[in-house]
Design a protein around this motif. Structure first.
Motif, PDB file in Angstrom:
ATOM      1  N   ALA A 124       0.836  -1.207   0.000  1.00 49.22           N
ATOM      2  CA  ALA A 124       0.000   0.000   0.000  1.00 49.22           C
ATOM      3  C   ALA A 124       0.867   1.252   0.000  1.00 49.22           C
ATOM      4  O   ALA A 124       0.566   2.223  -0.703  1.00 49.22           O
ATOM      5  CB  ALA A 124      -0.927  -0.005   1.208  1.00 49.22           C
ATOM      6  N   ILE A 125       1.954   1.227   0.758  1.00 49.78           N
ATOM      7  CA  ILE A 125       2.861   2.370   0.780  1.00 49.78           C
ATOM      8  C   ILE A 125       3.529   2.534  -0.581  1.00 49.78           C
ATOM      9  O   ILE A 125       3.673   3.655  -1.086  1.00 49.78           O
ATOM     10  CB  ILE A 125       3.897   2.210   1.906  1.00 49.78           C
ATOM     11  CG1 ILE A 125       3.195   2.325   3.260  1.00 49.78           C
ATOM     12  CG2 ILE A 125       5.017   3.236   1.791  1.00 49.78           C
ATOM     13  CD1 ILE A 125       4.062   1.973   4.443  1.00 49.78           C
ATOM     14  N   GLY A 126       3.913   1.420  -1.195  1.00 42.77           N
ATOM     15  CA  GLY A 126       4.498   1.478  -2.538  1.00 42.77           C
ATOM     16  C   GLY A 126       3.527   2.043  -3.559  1.00 42.77           C
ATOM     17  O   GLY A 126       3.915   2.835  -4.429  1.00 42.77           O
ATOM     18  N   MET A 127       2.273   1.657  -3.456  1.00 45.09           N
ATOM     19  CA  MET A 127       1.264   2.204  -4.367  1.00 45.09           C
ATOM     20  C   MET A 127       1.093   3.701  -4.163  1.00 45.09           C
ATOM     21  O   MET A 127       0.925   4.454  -5.122  1.00 45.09           O
ATOM     22  CB  MET A 127      -0.069   1.482  -4.156  1.00 45.09           C
ATOM     23  CG  MET A 127      -0.068   0.056  -4.646  1.00 45.09           C
ATOM     24  SD  MET A 127      -1.540  -0.859  -4.189  1.00 45.09           S
ATOM     25  CE  MET A 127      -2.791  -0.051  -5.161  1.00 45.09           C
ATOM     26  N   CYS A 128       1.161   4.151  -2.908  1.00 46.59           N
ATOM     27  CA  CYS A 128       1.047   5.586  -2.640  1.00 46.59           C
ATOM     28  C   CYS A 128       2.253   6.354  -3.160  1.00 46.59           C
ATOM     29  O   CYS A 128       2.121   7.493  -3.617  1.00 46.59           O
ATOM     30  CB  CYS A 128       0.865   5.827  -1.149  1.00 46.59           C
ATOM     31  SG  CYS A 128      -0.795   5.432  -0.607  1.00 46.59           S
ATOM     32  N   VAL A 129       3.423   5.741  -3.097  1.00 52.57           N
ATOM     33  CA  VAL A 129       4.614   6.400  -3.645  1.00 52.57           C
ATOM     34  C   VAL A 129       4.480   6.557  -5.157  1.00 52.57           C
ATOM     35  O   VAL A 129       4.795   7.614  -5.715  1.00 52.57           O
ATOM     36  CB  VAL A 129       5.886   5.612  -3.262  1.00 52.57           C
ATOM     37  CG1 VAL A 129       7.091   6.100  -4.034  1.00 52.57           C
ATOM     38  CG2 VAL A 129       6.144   5.703  -1.768  1.00 52.57           C
ATOM     39  N   VAL A 130       3.993   5.528  -5.818  1.00 51.95           N
ATOM     40  CA  VAL A 130       3.764   5.627  -7.262  1.00 51.95           C
ATOM     41  C   VAL A 130       2.701   6.686  -7.553  1.00 51.95           C
ATOM     42  O   VAL A 130       2.846   7.492  -8.479  1.00 51.95           O
ATOM     43  CB  VAL A 130       3.358   4.260  -7.850  1.00 51.95           C
ATOM     44  CG1 VAL A 130       2.921   4.386  -9.293  1.00 51.95           C
ATOM     45  CG2 VAL A 130       4.505   3.277  -7.730  1.00 51.95           C
ATOM     46  N   ALA A 131       1.639   6.707  -6.744  1.00 50.21           N
ATOM     47  CA  ALA A 131       0.583   7.707  -6.930  1.00 50.21           C
ATOM     48  C   ALA A 131       1.108   9.114  -6.678  1.00 50.21           C
ATOM     49  O   ALA A 131       0.629  10.071  -7.290  1.00 50.21           O
ATOM     50  CB  ALA A 131      -0.592   7.406  -6.002  1.00 50.21           C
TER      51      ALA A 131
END
Length: 75
Positions: A35-42
């Motif tokens: 989830a944190i990785g997805m937020c970094v991409v976002a």
């Protein structure tokens, strides 16, 4: 030509929203690091969307401005 740029911009921003919302709505239940990785991409997508949305296409002419008039006065 403008519609193509606008479509790319809104597509990237929609991907950004989907990543952010899905990361904290249900992905965090299985994997917080994912989830944190997805937020970094976002987080990276909005500046990229602005760059893509403002990139000049080969058939664009709205950047072509006439040269400024000369301020020199002949004496």
């Amino acid at each position: 030509m403008y519609a193509r740029r606008r479509r790319r911009y809104f597509t990237l921003m929609a991907i950004c929203l989907v990543l952010f919302i899905s990361a904290w709505a249900f992905v965090r239940l299985w994997s917080v690091p994912a989830a944190i990785g997805m937020c970094v991409v976002a987080m990276v997508l909005p500046p990229l969307a602005v760059i893509v949305g403002n990139r000049r296409e080969p058939d664009d002419h709205w950047w072509d401005e006439p040269p400024p008039p000369s301020d020199r006065h002949s004496s």
